[in-house]
Design a protein around this motif. Structure first.
Motif, mmCIF file in Angstrom:
data_model
loop_
_atom_site.group_PDB
_atom_site.id
_atom_site.type_symbol
_atom_site.label_atom_id
_atom_site.label_comp_id
_atom_site.label_asym_id
_atom_site.label_seq_id
_atom_site.Cartn_x
_atom_site.Cartn_y
_atom_site.Cartn_z
ATOM 1 N N ARG B 75 0.853 -1.187 0.000
ATOM 2 C CA ARG B 75 0.000 0.000 0.000
ATOM 3 C C ARG B 75 0.884 1.230 0.000
ATOM 4 N NH1 ARG B 75 -5.033 -2.117 1.926
ATOM 5 N NH2 ARG B 75 -4.481 -4.237 2.484
ATOM 6 N N GLY B 76 0.397 2.294 -0.578
ATOM 7 C CA GLY B 76 1.177 3.531 -0.617
ATOM 8 C C GLY B 76 1.203 4.213 0.734
ATOM 9 N N PRO B 77 2.157 5.125 0.935
ATOM 10 C CA PRO B 77 2.243 5.816 2.216
ATOM 11 C C PRO B 77 1.053 6.744 2.458
ATOM 12 C CG PRO B 77 3.805 6.739 0.655
ATOM 13 C CD PRO B 77 3.206 5.540 0.004
ATOM 14 N N PHE B 78 0.772 7.016 3.705
ATOM 15 C CA PHE B 78 -0.314 7.909 4.146
ATOM 16 C C PHE B 78 -1.682 7.421 3.652
ATOM 17 C CE2 PHE B 78 3.311 10.383 2.401
ATOM 18 C CZ PHE B 78 4.000 10.571 3.574
ATOM 19 N N GLY B 79 -1.881 6.112 3.651
ATOM 20 C CA GLY B 79 -3.165 5.601 3.166
ATOM 21 C C GLY B 79 -3.337 5.780 1.677
ATOM 22 N N GLY B 80 -2.258 5.650 0.961
ATOM 23 C CA GLY B 80 -2.259 5.884 -0.484
ATOM 24 C C GLY B 80 -2.788 4.705 -1.268
ATOM 25 N N PRO B 81 -2.478 4.648 -2.556
ATOM 26 C CA PRO B 81 -3.038 3.626 -3.429
ATOM 27 C C PRO B 81 -2.452 2.236 -3.168
ATOM 28 C CG PRO B 81 -1.466 4.958 -4.617
ATOM 29 C CD PRO B 81 -1.594 5.568 -3.264
#
Ligand SMILES: Nc1nc2c(ncn2[C@@H]2O[C@H](COP(=O)(O)OP(=O)(O)OP(=O)(O)O)[C@@H](O)[C@H]2O)c(=O)[nH]1
Ligand SMILES: [Mg+2]
Lengths: 649, 107
Positions: B75-81
Motif C-alpha cells: 500500500r502507498g504511504p499515508f493511506g495511499g493507493p
C-alpha cells in the motif's frame, strides 16, 4: 513516383508504454518523445518511411490505449485513427499492433478487439531484448497461425527484427497497389461499452491463443530476488528517497551550473568588450550591438547550464520508470486535493514548460478534472522562470554562508520558489474542485512500468533539443524584444550632446527614455510589492516571454554604465544598484524574494494562454487563468513585502 | 385459505438463495475486499456480477478479470493507493476502486 496518389498509411496502435513511439522513431528517424511512463504520446504524429522496394509509406504514431472503448481525449484520437476517420478516407491503412512482448496477455486484449475490425493487421512484438534476457522464448509462428495475421518480433533498442517488419509492410503495400479499391469495412461492434462477460470471454480466448506459445528456457524456478520497489516504494524509505532525489536535483541545479554560467558570462563580456572597441564611444550602432543585443541576449544565454541540468534530471526520472513510482508515492496528496492521479505527469512536465504539460492533460478522463489540471499547471515553475531565479539568487543570496555547512542558501531559495508554485497549484486546485468544477474524486489507474536503464544517447539528444529550443527563442523573441527595448531605453536622447557623460547624467537619460517613462507610469501599481520603475519595465516586457525580464535588465544596465569604467556583469550591476532616495541597495533580499514570488505565480506567457484556449475550446478559461494568477501573484508579493518591511528586513 | 407448506418452504428457500447470491462476496468466509486484503498475499480475484463503474470496467480490460491470480504487493504511504501484480503486469489503483473487487484466499 506518382504524386497524385496519396501514400498508404501505417498506424502504430498498442497499449501505453508498449514502445510505439520508439519504434516510430526507429522507422522514420524522427525524435518524438519517448519515456518509460504510460500515456506520454497524446496526439498523432506522422513521418515518412522508405521501404526496401523504394515505396514510401506514411507512419502514424498514435497515443496508447488499453481498449477501443475510449474514455479520454488521447484514446479517442487512437480509436478514430483505427476506424479510418482521420485524414482523407481514400487512404488505405495498415494497422501495426505494437505489442509489448513482456506482457503478451494484457496486450493481446486490444489485439483481439483489433482483429474484430477485419482490417489489414500486423503484429509487432517489441522488447524482444528484454524477453530474451528473462530467458523466455516466444513461438511467433504458432501465434501467427492462431491469429492468422503476420507476427514479427523485434527490438527497437538493438534494431533486431526491424528489417523483417519492413518486409511485411512492403508486402502489404504491393498488395495495395494491385488492388483497385481499398478494402474497408466499418465494424462498430467493439466500440460499444464492453460488458464484463465480453471482457472475460476475450481473456479466455487469449489463454487459448497463448497455450504453448511462451516457453521458459531457464529450467530453475525463479527465486525471489531483491526488488528495487521494496525500498523505493517502502512506507518509510520511499518518501525519504523521493525527498532526497529532489534535494539532490536542486542542489546540483544550483552548484553544478554555477561554474558553467560564470564561464559563459565571462566569455560574453569579453566578447562584448572586443566588439565595443571597434566603434567610437558615442556610436549608436555600437551601443545597439553591445549594450542592446549582446547584453540582452547574452544575459539569457548564460542560463543554458541550468536548463540542461533540469532536463537531465527530468529525463532520468522519465526513462528509469521512477516517475510512475513518484506518482504512486504522492497520490495521496493528489486524491486529497481531488485531482486525478493522472494529473501528476502534466504537473511535473510543468517544470519544463506549461505548453506540452497542458497538452499532456489529455490523458485525464473526466473533463472537469482535466480543466482543473489545465488551470493550475502554469503555477508550476517552468524552465523560463529559471533565468530569473538564477539571476536574483546569484546576485543577492550567493554570498550567504551555507546552512549547517552544506545546504546552500541559494539552493534553498530556489527550492522554496518551486515549493510555492506547487503549494499554490494544489491550493487553487482544491478550491476549484470545491467551488467551480465540482465532481467526485477521480480515480488513479496506472500501470507501473519496469525499471529501465536510461540510455545516455537519448538523454543527450533530449537535452540538446531543449537547449536548441532555448537558443532559438533567444535568437527570435528575445532578440526582437531586446532591440525594441534598446530603442525604448535610448530615445528620446538628451539634448546635451557631450561625448563623455557622467554616471548620474546617464541615469537621468535612461529614466527619461520612453521605457523609463512607461516604467514610472506603472510603478505605483507595483510599488507596494517593493518594485521600482526599472523592475516595472522588466515585468511589462516579460509579457512577451518571462526570460525577457533578464534581457531587459541586461540592456538597461548595459546602457547605464558610463563609458570609461570597465563593463560589469549583470549580476554585479544588480548588486551595485543603489536607490538614489534611500542610498540603500535596490535589490535587498526582501525585494528579490518578493520579485521571485511574483514571477513564480504570475501568468506571463502568451503561449500558455493559447494552449489553454486550444485545449478548453473557449476564451473564458484562459481569461480566468490569466486573472486569477496575476491577482494571486500580486497579493502574495504584497503580503510578503509588507510583512517583511514591517518586521524590518 | 390454506397455503401448502411445500410452497412456503420453497419460497423461503428461494429467498435464502437470493440473499446468499446477493451477499455472496460478503458471506464467503475466504473472500475479502481487495482493499482489506493483507499485503504480500496472493489470491484469486473475484469481481462483482455486473460492474457498472467505468473504472472497474477499465481495470477489467487491463486484466483484472474474474478468476485471475492477484498479489497485493504493498500500500502507498499515508493511506495511499494499492500496488498489485496481476495478469503479468503491475498496477496501482486507489482504495475506492479496490473496494469494488474481492479476493479469495488460497491455502
Ligand atoms: N528494452 C527495450 N525497451 C524498449 C523497447 N521499445 C521501447 N522501449 C522502452 O519502453 C518505454 C516506452 O517506450 P515508448 O516508445 O515511449 O512507448 P509508447 O508506446 O509510445 O508509450 P505511450 O506514448 O505512453 O503510449 C521506453 O522507456 C523505451 O525506452 C525495446 O524494443 N526494448
Ligand atoms: Mg508514445
Amino acid at each position: 513516383m506518382d504524386t497524385f496518389k496519396i501514400k498508404p498509411r501505417v498506424l502504430l496502435v498498442g497499449n501505453p508504454n508498449a514502445g510505439k513511439t520508439m519504434l516510430f522513431n526507429r522507422l522514420t528517424g524522427l525524435k518524438a518523445h519517448v519515456a518509460n511512463y504510460p500515456g506520454i504520446t497524446v496526439d498523432l504524429r506522422e513521418g515518412n518511411l522508405n521501404l526496401p522496394s523504394k515505396n514510401q509509406v506514411c507512419v502514424v504514431d498514435l497515443p496508447g490505449t488499453y481498449s477501443l472503448y475510449s474514455r479520454s481525449e488521447d484514446e479517442t484520437v487512437t480509436v478514430k485513427g483505427v476506424l479510418g476517420q482521420l485524414g482523407p478516407s481514400s487512404i488505405s491503412d495498415l494497422i501495426v499492433a505494437v505489442v509489448d512482448a513482456t506482457q503478451l496477455k494484457r496486450n493481446l486484449y486490444l489485439v483481439s478487439q483489433l482483429l474484430d475490425l477485419k482490417k489489414p493487421l500486423l503484429l509487432a512484438l517489441t522488447m524482444m531484448d528484454e524477453v530474451q534476457r528473462q530467458g523466455i522464448e516466444i513461438k511467433t509462428l504458432l501465434l501467427s497461425q492462431r491469429l492468422s495475421v503476420p507476427v514479427v518480433s523485434l527490438s527497437s533498442v538493438t534494431g533486431v527484427g526491424i528489417d523483417a517488419l519492413l518486409v511485411e509492410i512492403d508486402q502489404w503495400v504491393k498488395l495495395q497497389t494491385a488492388q483497385v479499391e481499398p478494402s474497408r469495412s466499418t465494424h462498430s461492434q467493439t466500440l460499444h461499452k464492453p460488458s464484463a462477460t465480453d471482457i472475460t470471454k476475450r481473456y479466455q480466448q487469449i489463454e487459448v491463443w497463448l497455450q504453448g506459445v511462451l516457453k521458459n528456457t531457464i529450467k530453475t524456478p525463479k527465486k525471489k530476488r531483491f526488488c528495487a520497489d521494496d525500498i523505493l516504494l517502502h512506507l518509510f524509505w520511499g518518501p525519504i528517497f523521493l525527498i532526497l532525489v529532489f534535494a539532490v536535483m536542486f542542489e546540483s541545479l544550483f552548484l553544478g551550473a554555477t561554474p558553467f554560467m560564470n564561464g559563459i558570462e565571462n566569455g560574453i563580456s569579453y566578447f562584448s568588450n572586443i566588439v565595443r572597441s571597434f566603434f567610437p564611444d558615442d556610436s549608436l550602432i555600437g551601443s545597439l550591438i553591445t549594450d542592446g543585443i549582446i547584453s540582452g541576449v547574452g544575459s539569457v544565454i548564460v542560463f543554458i547550464p541550468l536548463i540542461a541540468i533540469l532536463f537531465l534530471f527530468i529525463g532520468v526520472l522519465e526513462d528509469s520508470g521512477y516517475l510512475a513510482r513518484a506518482t504512486f508515492l504522492l497520490d495521496r496528496f493528489m486524491s486529497k486535493v481531488g485531482l486525478s492521479g493522472r494529473a501528476f505527469v502534466p504537473l511535473l512536465s510543468g517544470f519544463a514548460c506549461a505548453v506540452p504539460a497542458i497538452m499532456a492533460t489529455r490523458v485525464i478522463e473526466s473533463k472537469k478534472d482535466r480543466f482543473v489540471t489545465i488551470l493550475v499547471t502554469p503555477l508550476m515553475s517552468c524552465s523560463a522562470r529559471l533565468p530569473i531565479y538564477g539571476l536574483l539568487i546569484a546576485a543577492v543570496f550567493a554570498s550567504a554562508p551555507p546552512l549547517w555547512g552544506f545546504i546552500e542558501i541559494g539552493a534553498l531559495v530556489m527550492l522554496s520558489m518551486y515549493g510555492i508554485g506547487i503549494i499554490a497549484a494544489f491550493g487553487v486546485a482544491a478550491l476549484l474542485k470545491r467551488f467551480v468544477l465540482k465532481g467526485p474524486t477521480p480515480s488513479l489507474i496506472l500501470e507501473l512500468p519496469p525499471y529501465r536503464m536510461p540510455r545516455w544517447s537519448s538523454l543527450a539528444q533530449n537535452i540538446w533539443t531543449r537547449i536548441w529550443l532555448f537558443l532559438r527563442e533567444a535568437g527570435t523573441v528575445i532578440l526582437a524584444m531586446t532591440i525594441i527595448l534598446w530603442g525604448l531605453f535610448t530615445f528620446p536622447r538628451n539634448e546635451t550632446q557631450q561625448t563623455t557623460k557622467n554616471q548620474s547624467e546617464i541615469q537621468a537619460q535612461i529614466k527619461n527614455s520612453y521605457a523609463g517613462q512607461l516604467g514610472q507610469l506603472i510603478e505605483p501599481v507595483v510599488a507596494p510589492l517593493g518594485f521600482d520603475w526599472k523592475i516595472s519595465v522588466g515585468i511589462l516586457s516579460s509579457f512577451a516571454a518571462r526570460e525577457v525580464f533578464v534581457s531587459t535588465l541586461g540592456v538597461m544596465y548595459g546602457l547605464g554604465h558610463s563609458q570609461d569604467e570597465t563593463k560589469m556583469t549583470l549580476k554585479e550591476a544588480i548588486q551595485n544598484d543603489i536607490n538614489p532616495q534611500t542610498g540603500k541597495p535596490v535589490y535587498t533580499p526582501l525585494v528579490a524574494l518578493s520579485l521571485m514570488i511574483f514571477y513564480s505565480l504570475a501568468m506571463q506567457c502568451m503561449s500558455t494562454l493559447a494552449a489553454t484556449k486550444k485545449e478548453t475550446k473557449s476564451w473564458r478559461w484562459p481569461a480566468f487563468q490569466f486573472s486569477y494568477m496575476t491577482v494571486l501573484a500580486w497579493l502574495c508579493s504584497f503580503a510578503l513585502f509588507q510583512a517583511g518591511s514591517a518586521l524590518g528586513f | 385459505m390454506q397455503i401448502p407448506p411445500q410452497a412456503i418452504s420453497n419460497q423461503i428457500n428461494i429467498l435464502i438463495m437470493s440473499i446468499k447470491t446477493k451477499m455472496r462476496p460478503f458471506r464467503h468466509p475466504k473472500e475479502q475486499r481487495l482493499s482489506d486484503f493483507p499485503c504480500g498475499k496472493e489470491g484469486i480475484l473475484r469481481t462483482l456480477p455486473a460492474p457498472t463503474s467505468p473504472e472497474v470496467l477499465r481495470l477489467l480490460e487491463m486484466g483484472m478479470v474474474d478468476g485471475s491470480l492477484i498479489k497485493l504487493l504493498r500500500r502507498g504511504p499515508f493511506g495511499g493507493p494499492l500496488h498489485v501484480a496481476v495478469c503479468g503486469t503491475q498496477l496501482c489503483l486507489r482504495q475506492k476502486e479496490a473496494a469494488l473487487f474481492f479476493v479469495q484466499w488460497i491455502d
